[in-house]
Design a protein around this motif. Sequence first.
Motif, PDB file in Angstrom:
ATOM      1  N   VAL A 457      37.554   7.804  23.314  1.00  0.00           N
ATOM      2  CA  VAL A 457      37.800   7.689  21.876  1.00  0.00           C
ATOM      3  C   VAL A 457      36.516   7.269  21.181  1.00  0.00           C
ATOM      4  CG1 VAL A 457      39.085   6.463  20.095  1.00  0.00           C
ATOM      5  CG2 VAL A 457      40.215   7.132  22.213  1.00  0.00           C
ATOM      6  N   TYR A 458      36.186   7.953  20.098  1.00  0.00           N
ATOM      7  CA  TYR A 458      34.995   7.594  19.329  1.00  0.00           C
ATOM      8  C   TYR A 458      35.431   6.881  18.055  1.00  0.00           C
ATOM      9  CZ  TYR A 458      30.438   7.819  17.123  1.00  0.00           C
ATOM     10  OH  TYR A 458      29.250   7.489  16.547  1.00  0.00           O
ATOM     11  N   VAL A 459      34.849   5.709  17.838  1.00  0.00           N
ATOM     12  CA  VAL A 459      35.117   4.948  16.618  1.00  0.00           C
ATOM     13  C   VAL A 459      33.975   5.231  15.648  1.00  0.00           C
ATOM     14  CG1 VAL A 459      35.439   2.668  15.621  1.00  0.00           C
ATOM     15  CG2 VAL A 459      36.339   3.165  17.904  1.00  0.00           C
ATOM     16  N   PHE A 460      34.281   5.885  14.556  1.00  0.00           N
ATOM     17  CA  PHE A 460      33.259   6.255  13.590  1.00  0.00           C
ATOM     18  C   PHE A 460      32.835   5.037  12.778  1.00  0.00           C
ATOM     19  CE2 PHE A 460      35.440  10.153  14.579  1.00  0.00           C
ATOM     20  CZ  PHE A 460      34.423  11.097  14.618  1.00  0.00           C
ATOM     21  N   ALA A 461      31.542   4.986  12.476  1.00  0.00           N
ATOM     22  CA  ALA A 461      31.024   3.879  11.681  1.00  0.00           C
ATOM     23  C   ALA A 461      31.536   3.990  10.254  1.00  0.00           C
ATOM     24  CB  ALA A 461      29.496   3.889  11.693  1.00  0.00           C
ATOM     25  N   GLY A 462      32.046   2.896   9.729  1.00  0.00           N
ATOM     26  CA  GLY A 462      32.585   2.883   8.373  1.00  0.00           C
ATOM     27  C   GLY A 462      33.747   1.916   8.295  1.00  0.00           C
ATOM     28  N   THR A 463      34.516   2.040   7.261  1.00  0.00           N
ATOM     29  CA  THR A 463      35.665   1.148   7.117  1.00  0.00           C
ATOM     30  C   THR A 463      36.833   1.649   7.941  1.00  0.00           C
ATOM     31  OG1 THR A 463      36.619   2.310   5.218  1.00  0.00           O
ATOM     32  CG2 THR A 463      34.929   0.640   4.759  1.00  0.00           C
ATOM     33  N   LEU A 464      37.760   0.767   8.192  1.00  0.00           N
ATOM     34  CA  LEU A 464      38.964   1.128   8.934  1.00  0.00           C
ATOM     35  C   LEU A 464      39.724   2.234   8.206  1.00  0.00           C
ATOM     36  CD1 LEU A 464      40.951   0.556  11.250  1.00  0.00           C
ATOM     37  CD2 LEU A 464      41.935  -1.272   9.853  1.00  0.00           C
ATOM     38  N   VAL A 503      34.793  -3.171   8.189  1.00  0.00           N
ATOM     39  CA  VAL A 503      33.822  -2.237   8.763  1.00  0.00           C
ATOM     40  C   VAL A 503      33.945  -2.270  10.282  1.00  0.00           C
ATOM     41  CG1 VAL A 503      31.377  -1.678   8.994  1.00  0.00           C
ATOM     42  CG2 VAL A 503      32.262  -2.543   6.824  1.00  0.00           C
ATOM     43  N   ILE A 504      34.070  -1.091  10.876  1.00  0.00           N
ATOM     44  CA  ILE A 504      34.187  -0.973  12.333  1.00  0.00           C
ATOM     45  C   ILE A 504      33.101  -0.033  12.831  1.00  0.00           C
ATOM     46  CG2 ILE A 504      36.664  -1.450  12.369  1.00  0.00           C
ATOM     47  CD1 ILE A 504      37.178   1.531  12.515  1.00  0.00           C
ATOM     48  N   GLY A 505      32.957   0.051  14.142  1.00  0.00           N
ATOM     49  CA  GLY A 505      31.936   0.923  14.707  1.00  0.00           C
ATOM     50  C   GLY A 505      30.566   0.277  14.621  1.00  0.00           C
ATOM     51  N   ALA A 506      29.533   1.108  14.492  1.00  0.00           N
ATOM     52  CA  ALA A 506      28.157   0.605  14.414  1.00  0.00           C
ATOM     53  C   ALA A 506      28.019  -0.345  13.235  1.00  0.00           C
ATOM     54  CB  ALA A 506      27.185   1.777  14.275  1.00  0.00           C
ATOM     55  N   ASP A 507      27.387  -1.492  13.491  1.00  0.00           N
ATOM     56  CA  ASP A 507      27.142  -2.522  12.479  1.00  0.00           C
ATOM     57  C   ASP A 507      28.431  -3.153  11.960  1.00  0.00           C
ATOM     58  OD1 ASP A 507      24.396  -2.003  12.628  1.00  0.00           O
ATOM     59  OD2 ASP A 507      24.568  -0.414  11.118  1.00  0.00           O
ATOM     60  N   GLY A 508      29.520  -2.975  12.684  1.00  0.00           N
ATOM     61  CA  GLY A 508      30.786  -3.577  12.269  1.00  0.00           C
ATOM     62  C   GLY A 508      31.505  -4.166  13.466  1.00  0.00           C
ATOM     63  N   HIS A 509      32.823  -4.281  13.382  1.00  0.00           N
ATOM     64  CA  HIS A 509      33.621  -4.786  14.485  1.00  0.00           C
ATOM     65  C   HIS A 509      33.579  -3.797  15.647  1.00  0.00           C
ATOM     66  CE1 HIS A 509      35.656  -8.338  12.721  1.00  0.00           C
ATOM     67  NE2 HIS A 509      35.458  -7.700  11.576  1.00  0.00           N
ATOM     68  N   ASP A 510      33.213  -4.283  16.817  1.00  0.00           N
ATOM     69  CA  ASP A 510      33.191  -3.459  18.021  1.00  0.00           C
ATOM     70  C   ASP A 510      34.574  -3.515  18.655  1.00  0.00           C
ATOM     71  OD1 ASP A 510      32.464  -1.934  20.151  1.00  0.00           O
ATOM     72  OD2 ASP A 510      31.335  -3.515  21.177  1.00  0.00           O
ATOM     73  N   LEU A 511      35.383  -2.497  18.440  1.00  0.00           N
ATOM     74  CA  LEU A 511      36.752  -2.499  18.933  1.00  0.00           C
ATOM     75  C   LEU A 511      36.771  -2.339  20.442  1.00  0.00           C
ATOM     76  CD1 LEU A 511      38.538  -0.239  16.278  1.00  0.00           C
ATOM     77  CD2 LEU A 511      38.113  -2.699  16.229  1.00  0.00           C
ATOM     78  N   ASP A 512      37.635  -3.116  21.114  1.00  0.00           N
ATOM     79  CA  ASP A 512      37.758  -2.963  22.560  1.00  0.00           C
ATOM     80  C   ASP A 512      38.535  -1.682  22.865  1.00  0.00           C
ATOM     81  OD1 ASP A 512      40.496  -3.489  22.208  1.00  0.00           O
ATOM     82  OD2 ASP A 512      40.254  -5.632  22.618  1.00  0.00           O
TER      83      ASP A 512
END
Length: 643
Positions: A457-464, A503-512
């Motif tokens: 799964v890829y988490v895109f950088a940006g907001t949830l 903000v998740i992904g790069a520069d944000g929350h690193d989701l497990d």
Amino acid sequence: MTEPHLLPVADTRRTRTAMRGVLRAQRTQVWLALAALLAAAGCGLAAAPLLGHVVDLAADRTTRGLAWPVVLLAAAAVGQGAASYVGLRLVAQIGERFLAATRERFVDRALDLPLERVERGGSGDLTSRITEDIAMVSDAVRSAVPEFVSAALVIVLTVAGLAALDWRFGLAALVAAVPIQAATTRWYLRRSAPIYGERRRSAAGEQQQLLDTLAGAPTVRAFGLADDHVERLGHRVDRTIDAIAAVTYLQTRFFGRLNIAELTGLAAVLATGFWLVHDGAVSIGTASAAALYFANLFGPINAVLMLLDTLQSATASLARLIGVADLPVTSPPTTLPAPALPAPAAPTPAIPAPAVAGPAVPTPDVAGAPDASAGSLVARGVRYSYQPGHEVLHGLDLTVPAGTSVALVGPSGGGKSTLARLLAGLHRPDAGTIHLDGRPVDATSPAPSITLVTQEVYVFAGTLADDLRLAAPDASDDALWAALTDVGLAAWARTQPEGLATVIGADGHDLDATKAQQLALARLALADPTVAILDEATAEAGSAGARLLETAARQVTRGRTTVLVAHRLSQAATAEHIVVLDGGHIVEQGTHDALVATGGRYAQLWHAWSASRATPSTATPSDGAGQRERDIPVTVRVGEQAP
């Protein structure tokens, strides 16, 4: 070393045609740019005759009339600067539009490529085009092309100025220098084009090898393949270095020959000037102007020939971009009537799902709920191979009725994930057909009503919210919260101060791994497909996370046709129908209870898996929270007897 099947590269004719097409589309700006650059070149050429006039005044030992050449020199300098600014700005705008169109078309075609085509070519080939090749073309458009056009116009007008002073000056320059320069340029271009093409190919191969090594680092370490991969990467790097060294050696010889042309040409112009002044045909000032004209050619000629080097490299990169941009656009599958298909041929007849005691769980009556009558998947005679001669699937027949759940199980390498990707339309079968509600599922245009979720799964950088709206751009905040609630992620999101703006992904929350998979399942819910295909979508989570994900998966797939590549047999046991694959064949299918009762391959897998779970793990933490459920054994091959 086996080379990947790289993506296509446009030939020279097609590359030139593409560039001419851009120029035709902006012909007004092209002519304005040429006019401005011609004016700039003309202003620059005015300096030589004005200085020649000053020389004549000095020879006559007079200062009368000296003011106006100085004023004209200043005016020429100002005019040259203004015209150059306008011309170069217009050329840059033309180039940027061309670059934007090429880049957008490239990305559009790249996203449209069948996954199998990218995999066979290697992701390094594609990424090197979108990074290094785009950068090379961008540099050429923003600097090399404007400078080349400006220098070329200066050369043309300077030669014309030489001839205007006296045709013999122009003849001397042409006869002495041009043949050497032309022969040198032809010699260079003939040798440099293949070298630059090899340079781009070697860069792609180097990047692909690096990606393969880094992506497979755990496997490389586990099997002690580090030295082998370092050696492979070394071969790729050596190939790149050889190409760079060849270019450098070629350039050294190229510029050495150009210096000979400059020396020969200037000597010829000076000798001609001496002869003409001696005969009284021209003044000393005119001869001086001719020498200045020719000396002023050194810079533009060297610039043009040096920029040919940059343009050669950029053209090689542009050909690689156009090669992908020219790939045909795939069209969506045509709606066809449902074909009359024979019953699936399987080693054992399909066993219907038994009635389950207890009240039926009704399908929720909500907007966007899937249509229970849609979602029938039918595969007939499906064959597939990643490499010619090495078939992975061997003529599979499978029917997934609308609204039912089917689990694909079996040993590693049996073809489960390959079949899932074919059903999702990410690959095209080598033979056979796959239909969704009577419409062909085409790998070049996956059906929008089918959504595949994998363990990667890829988490895109940006907001949830932005990440969720990738699946449903027009979804309201309420719909986003509902999807998060369905997958059990809403509680975490509400603990974040920014909520959906987190903000998740790069520069944000690193989701497990668990949260990332929950996010992917929430996207699936928002996309609202008719068919959901889950390829080991809980594989990266531990036991506690797996339970959360399995609950989320059941929630978002309720009422949909679901194909599940089962990572845990406990998950497969909840499916209405189970299909056992081994060696690219369907060897068994039926319900969980019926397959266990028959004592066949599924029963052996089930008993082996159950026994492995019953064995305590020496690495289990005291609270058991971090324990990871054991997977289906991948090294145990069940008996080869017919089920």
